[in-house]
Structures are given as C-alpha cells and as structure tokens.
Design a protein around this motif. Structure first.
Motif, PDB file in Angstrom:
ATOM      1  N   ARG A   2      -7.450  37.958-107.844  1.00  0.00           N
ATOM      2  CA  ARG A   2      -6.047  38.384-107.777  1.00  0.00           C
ATOM      3  C   ARG A   2      -5.579  38.388-106.326  1.00  0.00           C
ATOM      4  O   ARG A   2      -4.477  37.955-105.998  1.00  0.00           O
ATOM      5  CB  ARG A   2      -5.898  39.783-108.389  1.00  0.00           C
ATOM      6  CG  ARG A   2      -4.439  40.230-108.498  1.00  0.00           C
ATOM      7  CD  ARG A   2      -4.287  41.686-108.967  1.00  0.00           C
ATOM      8  NE  ARG A   2      -5.169  41.997-110.064  1.00  0.00           N
ATOM      9  CZ  ARG A   2      -6.165  42.898-110.011  1.00  0.00           C
ATOM     10  NH1 ARG A   2      -6.397  43.566-108.900  1.00  0.00           N
ATOM     11  NH2 ARG A   2      -6.913  43.128-111.066  1.00  0.00           N
ATOM     12  N   GLU A   3      -6.462  38.868-105.437  1.00  0.00           N
ATOM     13  CA  GLU A   3      -6.108  38.919-104.018  1.00  0.00           C
ATOM     14  C   GLU A   3      -5.839  37.505-103.475  1.00  0.00           C
ATOM     15  O   GLU A   3      -4.849  37.288-102.777  1.00  0.00           O
ATOM     16  CB  GLU A   3      -7.258  39.586-103.257  1.00  0.00           C
ATOM     17  CG  GLU A   3      -6.948  39.913-101.823  1.00  0.00           C
ATOM     18  CD  GLU A   3      -8.186  40.455-101.115  1.00  0.00           C
ATOM     19  OE1 GLU A   3      -8.920  41.287-101.713  1.00  0.00           O
ATOM     20  OE2 GLU A   3      -8.424  40.027 -99.970  1.00  0.00           O
ATOM     21  N   PHE A   4      -6.700  36.546-103.819  1.00  0.00           N
ATOM     22  CA  PHE A   4      -6.474  35.166-103.341  1.00  0.00           C
ATOM     23  C   PHE A   4      -5.169  34.598-103.893  1.00  0.00           C
ATOM     24  O   PHE A   4      -4.421  33.939-103.182  1.00  0.00           O
ATOM     25  CB  PHE A   4      -7.644  34.254-103.712  1.00  0.00           C
ATOM     26  CG  PHE A   4      -8.816  34.375-102.777  1.00  0.00           C
ATOM     27  CD1 PHE A   4      -8.692  33.990-101.439  1.00  0.00           C
ATOM     28  CD2 PHE A   4     -10.034  34.868-103.210  1.00  0.00           C
ATOM     29  CE1 PHE A   4      -9.768  34.100-100.559  1.00  0.00           C
ATOM     30  CE2 PHE A   4     -11.112  34.985-102.343  1.00  0.00           C
ATOM     31  CZ  PHE A   4     -10.987  34.603-101.012  1.00  0.00           C
ATOM     32  N   ARG A   5      -4.898  34.873-105.169  1.00  0.00           N
ATOM     33  CA  ARG A   5      -3.637  34.367-105.732  1.00  0.00           C
ATOM     34  C   ARG A   5      -2.439  35.024-105.044  1.00  0.00           C
ATOM     35  O   ARG A   5      -1.430  34.371-104.771  1.00  0.00           O
ATOM     36  CB  ARG A   5      -3.567  34.670-107.236  1.00  0.00           C
ATOM     37  CG  ARG A   5      -4.230  33.619-108.102  1.00  0.00           C
ATOM     38  CD  ARG A   5      -3.632  33.581-109.508  1.00  0.00           C
ATOM     39  NE  ARG A   5      -4.191  32.461-110.278  1.00  0.00           N
ATOM     40  CZ  ARG A   5      -5.239  32.558-111.094  1.00  0.00           C
ATOM     41  NH1 ARG A   5      -5.842  33.725-111.265  1.00  0.00           N
ATOM     42  NH2 ARG A   5      -5.684  31.497-111.738  1.00  0.00           N
ATOM     43  N   SER A   6      -2.575  36.311-104.752  1.00  0.00           N
ATOM     44  CA  SER A   6      -1.428  37.039-104.200  1.00  0.00           C
ATOM     45  C   SER A   6      -1.053  36.556-102.801  1.00  0.00           C
ATOM     46  O   SER A   6       0.038  36.836-102.313  1.00  0.00           O
ATOM     47  CB  SER A   6      -1.701  38.548-104.192  1.00  0.00           C
ATOM     48  OG  SER A   6      -2.673  38.839-103.216  1.00  0.00           O
ATOM     49  N   GLN A   7      -1.977  35.818-102.148  1.00  0.00           N
ATOM     50  CA  GLN A   7      -1.653  35.281-100.823  1.00  0.00           C
ATOM     51  C   GLN A   7      -0.774  34.041-100.920  1.00  0.00           C
ATOM     52  O   GLN A   7      -0.293  33.522 -99.913  1.00  0.00           O
ATOM     53  CB  GLN A   7      -2.946  34.936-100.074  1.00  0.00           C
ATOM     54  CG  GLN A   7      -3.724  36.184 -99.667  1.00  0.00           C
ATOM     55  CD  GLN A   7      -5.181  35.889 -99.355  1.00  0.00           C
ATOM     56  OE1 GLN A   7      -5.608  34.734 -99.379  1.00  0.00           O
ATOM     57  NE2 GLN A   7      -5.947  36.935 -99.082  1.00  0.00           N
ATOM     58  N   GLN A   8      -0.589  33.539-102.131  1.00  0.00           N
ATOM     59  CA  GLN A   8       0.226  32.339-102.314  1.00  0.00           C
ATOM     60  C   GLN A   8       1.707  32.710-102.394  1.00  0.00           C
ATOM     61  O   GLN A   8       2.056  33.779-102.900  1.00  0.00           O
ATOM     62  CB  GLN A   8      -0.211  31.591-103.576  1.00  0.00           C
ATOM     63  CG  GLN A   8      -1.626  31.023-103.490  1.00  0.00           C
ATOM     64  CD  GLN A   8      -1.780  29.991-102.393  1.00  0.00           C
ATOM     65  OE1 GLN A   8      -0.960  29.086-102.274  1.00  0.00           O
ATOM     66  NE2 GLN A   8      -2.814  30.131-101.575  1.00  0.00           N
ATOM     67  N   GLU A   9       2.533  31.788-101.925  1.00  0.00           N
ATOM     68  CA  GLU A   9       3.979  32.005-101.908  1.00  0.00           C
ATOM     69  C   GLU A   9       4.532  32.191-103.322  1.00  0.00           C
ATOM     70  O   GLU A   9       4.085  31.529-104.263  1.00  0.00           O
ATOM     71  CB  GLU A   9       4.623  30.767-101.278  1.00  0.00           C
ATOM     72  CG  GLU A   9       6.019  31.001-100.787  1.00  0.00           C
ATOM     73  CD  GLU A   9       6.709  29.686-100.419  1.00  0.00           C
ATOM     74  OE1 GLU A   9       6.068  28.620-100.457  1.00  0.00           O
ATOM     75  OE2 GLU A   9       7.901  29.746-100.113  1.00  0.00           O
ATOM     76  N   ASN A  10       5.507  33.084-103.448  1.00  0.00           N
ATOM     77  CA  ASN A  10       6.191  33.322-104.722  1.00  0.00           C
ATOM     78  C   ASN A  10       5.284  33.851-105.829  1.00  0.00           C
ATOM     79  O   ASN A  10       5.589  33.712-107.008  1.00  0.00           O
ATOM     80  CB  ASN A  10       6.890  32.060-105.245  1.00  0.00           C
ATOM     81  CG  ASN A  10       8.104  31.705-104.415  1.00  0.00           C
ATOM     82  OD1 ASN A  10       8.617  32.566-103.686  1.00  0.00           O
ATOM     83  ND2 ASN A  10       8.561  30.481-104.512  1.00  0.00           N
TER      84      ASN A  10
END
Ligand code: ZN
Ligand code: ZN
Length: 596
Positions: free
Chosen positions: A348-356
C-alpha cells in the motif's frame, strides 16, 4: 456473546408485538452494495458475525446464520455461545433459508424483512416461495425498532470527478440515459446503485471502504435530474457544480415522497435486480413499470477513450509500485521478518507514492503457501503467516487512482519451486494466455470464452471454483457488471470498451494457491468475410514469474505471447525506474529462448 443474546431477546420481543414469527436479516444495504457503511451492518449487529457474506434468520425460538465455506471457521468462532446455529452454505446437508423456515414455522405464520435490504426481484421470488408453504412475507423494519444506537450515516463531503478523467460530462451522460429511457418508453428512471450514481453524476467520495462511491439516490426524468443526498455532504463547490449540470438536489430520504408523487400516467424504469423493494413500493401502483437492467450499468461498462487513457497510466504506475515492492520483498525475505500483513502494508505504501493514488481497490489477498489455497483469504493478526524463502506466495491487490482502478494477482516462488508447483502454475498460465489471445466474433458472451482459460486444466481433470473474469470500474468498484467471463450463464455480450479481468487459478488445499490475473480490454480485431472480430488488449503491466514456469509445457506461440508481453512491460515501465530497478525488471522480463 452476552450482548448478542440480549439483542436477540429485544428482537424477539418486537417480533411478538408485531405478530412476526421469523425475520431474515441480510448483510447488504438499500443500494445492493458489496461494501456497506457501518450504519447498515444489521446482520453483524444482531449476530456478531462480521464476514462479508452471510444472512441471519431469527425465529421466536431459534436462529441460524448462513454463510459460505470461506467463513465456516470464522463464523463458528463468532457465533459460539450466542445460540445462533451456523448453517454451512454449499453443503448438501444444509437446507437453504426458505426451506429451513418451512420446517420451523406453521401455516399462516408471518415472516418479516426490512424491504430496503432486498431488491424487488429478490423480494417477489421470496414472497411466492413462502406463499407455497402458506407463509406470509411482511415488509417491516424490525431492526429499526431495536437497534436504537446505530452509528450515523456517513456525512463526509464528496468531490467532483473532473471530465479530464471521466471523459464525458454529466450533461452528456444524461443525454445517453434519456435516449435509453426513450427506447424503453419510460418517463422516469429510479437509480439506487451507488456506482451507477457516481458514474452518471461524475462524483466520488469515501463513504465505504475501497469503493469511492457517495451514498445517494437519483431520479432521471425527461426534463429533470435529481440527486437525493444528505445536505451535509455538499460543499459550495459541489453545489455549484451540480447546478451547472442542471441537477436538482434534494435530501437523501426525500426520494420516498418524490416517488409517491409520480404521476399515474408515467412509465417508471427500474432495475429490479438492484432497486430495493421499499423504494419500489413507494411508486404509485397505477404507474407502468419498466423492469430492465439499468442503462447506466450498461453505459458505464463501456469505457471511453479518456477513461482508457487514464487506465493505461494507472497500469504503468501500478507496475512501478509493484516493481519497487517485489525488489523490497526479495531483499526483505532474508530477514525472516516479513509476514502477510506487513507485506500488504508495504505494498500500500509503494502504491501511495504514485501520483493520483486514492486508496486500495479491495483488501489485499496475501496468501503464503497453504493460505494461498483459500480463495478469499484475508490475513488476520491470528493467521498472519511469516514468509520464508521457500514455497510460493499469492498476492492479489489493486489500487484506486483518479485515472483508473487496478486489480492484479501474481504468484511467485519464494524458493525453489517443486515440479508440481511449476506444472500447476504453467497450466494456469496456459489458460491465461489462451484467453488473452482469444479472437472472437461480435456477439460473443463471456460464458463462451470461459473454457479457453480452463481447457488445459480440464484436460487433466483439474479445475478452479471461481469465475475467470469480472468487469472493473473506472475509479469505481473493482467488481462491476454486467459483463463477466465465468461458467454461469450471462446474456451480456462483450463489446469494445469493456474492461474485464483474466484470472484463472489453481488451488491445492493445505498446500498452495496459484492465480495469474491481468486486466484486459475488449478492442476490435480484423473484419473478415465472416464479420467483425474482437480481441483483448492486456492492460496490466508486471512480469509473470518465470521461475514458476515449466517451458516444456508451453507451445511456441504461448512462449511468444509471454516474451512479447514481457517486452511491453519492460518498455513501458523501465523509463519510470532508476537504474537498479531497471536492471531488476530487465531480468524478470528476459525473453525465454527455447534450447531446442
Ligand atoms: Zn484480483
Ligand atoms: Zn479480480
């Protein structure tokens, strides 16, 4: 436990007062949602069972809770001591709810249900089945009489989903809906599905987990559109926006009165599979009813070019997040400290670093070894397994980005896989590839393609117990209809623009589970003397673990598909990575060259 017994007592008192002998309490909401707000968790309140699927039935002297195999253990624990019997759905010895009620009640008894929790189709079939046993179905909200301290409805503000992402404005979408209403000779269309409303009005919110929907009802008339929504949820901006789209706003529950006042000469369009019975009962009986699949449901399933452009961006971002995640996982594995829950948090943390990025599209299924064989496994602190450098790991997860919704499953070898694991995984991959490469004429239904994903397994007497593909929303619900690819009949034809998952699997109980899931999109293929053909474009971008493949079992064209896919993954994702990550991805995407 004590609390549940008290609640059951309260409910039975109310039942006696109202002359009701049994009541059925499902785990849904008035919008037929998959994920529901706390306010509507009636089944959980009365039984203590918090699983995502299950129905409680309470009689004056007994009670049962019906749920499926994934919850047998969990439900047994939660029901212990409450006097509620666990009814294991799917077992031949388990009676279904209505036949069971017929054994418990006597002729003339009345069965009460909260009509808001049943679609009008479900309600009417239940009514006629009970009638066959001389039982009467009564629409009565008993829980409202006894559950007096329920949490409030979510009142958080929603936001406007910009046309730059949605591709079409509400005004344009309303025109399309009105054209469908005209075809059906309908003057009024009642909408209760939260994802239908979010799509039509280009609004999103966070009223429930994972699905960015907003709790509301809507009514579309030939010259007017009304959104029924709690005033607290509106801001100056959203009020202004709705005004601009010529949408009238009324309080959430005002829809009941509004329906009661529909002119008798009007024909009313309803989706009987979704619209709840209580709303349906509010429509004057003189009105003609057009009970048909919601036109919004169909329109929404066909993505426009802007939505698809967004989805492709979301897929690339998801691929970057997964690349970083799997690098982290491979390194962390040595520590011996990774567990199913800790890796889900990190993902989740890695995904949350992505834009939008807005959130996850469902609760991650991280199933190590035997847990992978439990199809809807969700790790709890008690079950949370440590990942070791052996066996295989199934990871099914997805993200909600403003650009689109993702859903991907990868199964990876954490050590040296056994021959059987490789064979099983290769059979799943063959099914996945055969479906991904399908070429089919216009008019084909998902049901007809399902065999492509299963054939390699069926040839050996193997199978999997879930559907092969579900529709996916655009920054909406990860499970969306009406299209699907599964063994069950579904009359919906696949048309260009539909997004659907391709996810065959194989599950060895107590050993491991395998699933390979990509999202695909229906696009036109060639036109021949036999007509227009269609095919799938694979959208998901992340390598498939080659350590788990027995290449001897793949045909040269299957190997070619895999190599092409990996090349496309690398070309799209690599420019977004640093050198170290690129190097890692390049290894995972190395084309297989046959030695023969
Ligand atoms: Zn999935
Ligand atoms: Zn899926």
């Amino acid at each position: 436990m004590e609390q549940i017994i008290n609640r059951l007592d309260l409910l039975r008192k109310a039942m006696k007062q109202q002359g009701i002998s049994a009541c059925i309490i499902p785990g849904t909401d008035p919008h037929a949602s998959e994920y529901i707000a706390e306010y509507w968790k009636e089944r959980q309140w009365i039984s203590g069972f918090d699983g995502s699927a299950g129905t409680a039935v309470v009689t004056l002297h007994g009670a049962g809770l019906w749920t499926d195999s994934r919850y047998f253990l969990h439900a047994a624990e939660q029901l212990e001591g409450t006097g509620i019997e666990l009814m294991k759905q799917g077992l031949s010895e388990t009676l279904e709810i209505l036949p069971w009620l017929a054994t418990q009640l006597k002729a003339g008894d009345r069965v009460g249900v909260n009509a808001q929790m049943f679609s009008l189709n479900a309600y009417s079939s239940m009514k006629s089945e009970l009638k066959m046993n001389d039982l009467e179905l009564v629409s009565l909200d008993l829980l409202a009489m006894v559950w007096t301290d329920r949490p409030s409805l979510p009142l958080k503000p929603f936001f406007v989903f910009e046309t730059q992402y949605a591709g079409k404005s509400t005004t344009e979408k309303l025109e399309l809906v009105r054209a469908e209403m005209k075809k059906a000779h309908a003057d009024v269309f009642v909408i209760s599905g939260l994802d239908d409303i979010a799509w039509l009005f280009n609004i999103r919110g966070n009223d429930v987990d994972y699905n960015p929907v907003v709790i509301a009802y809507a009514l579309v008339e030939t010259d007017k559109a009304t959104l029924f929504i709690a005033a607290e949820k509106l801001t100056d901006e959203t009020t202004e926006y709705l005004k601009g789209q010529v949408v009238t706003v009324e309080p959430y529950l005002a829809i009941y009165d509004k329906l009661k006042n529909i002119k008798a000469s009007n024909a009313v369009m309803v989706d009987g599979g979704k619209l709840n019975q209580a709303l349906f009962e509010s429509i004057p009986s003189e009105c003609a009813i057009r009970n048909t699949m919601s036109p919004v449901f169909k329109l929404k399933s066909v993505k426009n070019e802007v939505e698809m452009e967004g989805v492709r961006k979301a897929m690339a971002k998801d691929g970057v997040a997964l690349t970083r995640f799997f690098i982290w996982l491979e390194e962390g594995l040595k520590s011996g400290n990774l567990s199913e829950i800790s890796v889900s948090d990190k993902l989740r943390e890695f995904r949350s670093q992505q834009e939008n990025f807005v959130g996850e599209s469902f609760g991650t299924i991280a199933g190590y070894a035997a847990h992978g064989a439990i199809v809807h496994y969700s790790a709890t602190p008690e079950s949370d397994a440590k990942l070791k450098a052996e066996n295989i790991f199934l990871l099914d997860s997805g993200g909600q980005y403003l650009d689109g919704t993702t859903d991907i499953t990868r199964t990876v070898a954490l050590g040296t896989p056994t021959a059987q694991q490789k064979t099983d995984n290769t059979l799943v991959l063959k099914g996945h590839i055969t479906l991904a490469k399908a070429l089919f004429p216009v008019g084909t239904r998902g049901t007809q393609l399902d065999i492509l994903a299963r054939k390699a397994m069926w040839d050996l007497g193997l199978n999997y117990g879930h559907g092969t593909g579900h529709g996916v929303g655009h920054f909406l619900c990860v499970h969306e209809g009406p299209q699907s690819i599964r063994m069950d009949e579904n009359p919906t034809v696949l048309v260009p623009g539909m997004m659907i998952s391709n996810e065959p699997g194989m599950y060895r109980t107590n050993e491991y589970g395998i699933r390979i899931e990509n999202l695909v999109h229906v696009v036109p293929a060639q036109k021949t003397e036999f007509g227009q053909f269609l095919k799938f474009e694979t959208l998901t971008l992340f390598p498939i673990d080659q350590h788990l493949i027995n290449f001897d079992l793949l045909s040269s064209s299957e190997i070619e598909w895999l190599n092409d896919y990996h090349q496309r993954v690398y070309q799209t994702i690599a420019p977004k990575l640093n050198e170290y990550e690129r190097e890692w991805l390049s290894k995972k995407c190395t084309p297989y060259v046959s030695k023969g």
